[in-house]
Design an enzyme around this catalytic site. Structure first.
Site, short mmCIF file in Angstrom:
data_model
loop_
_atom_site.label_atom_id
_atom_site.label_comp_id
_atom_site.label_asym_id
_atom_site.label_seq_id
_atom_site.Cartn_x
_atom_site.Cartn_y
_atom_site.Cartn_z
N SER A 134 8.02 11.43 1.63
CA SER A 134 7.60 10.75 0.41
C SER A 134 8.48 9.58 0.04
O SER A 134 8.05 8.67 -0.68
CB SER A 134 7.49 11.74 -0.76
OG SER A 134 8.69 12.42 -0.97
N THR A 187 9.13 10.11 -4.65
CA THR A 187 7.94 9.33 -4.97
C THR A 187 8.12 8.48 -6.22
O THR A 187 7.94 7.26 -6.16
CB THR A 187 6.71 10.25 -5.07
OG1 THR A 187 6.56 10.97 -3.84
CG2 THR A 187 5.45 9.45 -5.35
#
Length: 167
Positions: free
Chosen positions: A29, A82
Site C-alpha cells: 500500500s 495509504t
C-alpha cells in the site's frame, strides 16, 4: 444490478493507473498509494519518494501550492501507508515517528483517522520511540479532536486546521 452503470461510466474521458511497484509485481500500500498520490512508481515500502529515495510532489502538495485545500480521512491510522502517501515522504512506511512529524507539519486542512498512539510518547501511553510529544504540537498549531462528537459541527473550527486522532 450487474448491468447498471454509474456516473463514471458516462465520463467523456477515462484513464488507467498501473499501481504495481517499481521493484515487484505485487505491490504494497505504500508504493501503490504513492502511485495514486504522486503519479510515479516507487519501491515497495517507500512512501512519497522515487526509486532513488528523492521526495516527489503529491496531489495534496500540488493542491496547496495552487491555493486549494485538501483533507486526508482514513478509517485506519493516519500514519498507515495509504493515507500517509498523500502527506509524507519516507524511505520506509514503517518510520512512523518521521511520518507523524511530517503530518503534524503539513498544510492539509483536515487530517482525520486513527493512530493517536503514533503522536504520543511511550510515557504518555503512546509508542513514539523518539520521545517527542506531537500531541502538544498539534494542539498548538491546529484544533485537535479526539471524539466523534466533536465532528458534529466542524464548521465551528472555521479556517483552523482540524487534526482528528481517534483510537
Amino acid at each position: 444490478g450487474p448491468n447498471s452503470r454509474v456516473a463514471v461510466d458516462e465520463f467523456p474521458y477515462s484513464g488507467k493507473v498501473l499501481t504495481h511497484s517499481a521493484n515487484a509485481i505485487v505491490t504494497d500500500s505504500a508504493s501503490s498509494g504513492t502511485a495514486f498520490s504522486a503519479g510515479i512508481k516507487t519501491n515497495n515500502r517507500a512512501l512519497g519518494v522515487d526509486v532513488n529515495g528523492n521526495s516527489v510532489e503529491n496531489i495534496t502538495e500540488i493542491l496547496d501550492r495552487s491555493g486549494f485545500v485538501s483533507s486526508v480521512i482514513s478509517t485506519s491510522e493516519v500514519t498507515h501507508a495509504t493515507p500517509a502517501a498523500f502527506v509524507a515522504h519516507a524511505s520506509s512506511r514503517y518510520l512512523s515517528d518521521e511520518i507523524s512529524i511530517q503530518m503534524s507539519n503539513s498544510k492539509i486542512k483536515n487530517i482525520l483517522g486513527g493512530g493517536r498512539k503514533f503522536f504520543m510518547t511511550e510515557e504518555d501511553g503512546g509508542i513514539r520511540e523518539d520521545g517527542i510529544n506531537l500531541i502538544e504540537k498539534v494542539k498548538n498549531n491546529s484544533k485537535l479532536i479526539t471524539h466523534k462528537d466533536e465532528l458534529k459541527d466542524i464548521a465551528l473550527y472555521g479556517g483552523e486546521q482540524v487534526f482528528g486522532l481517534f483510537a
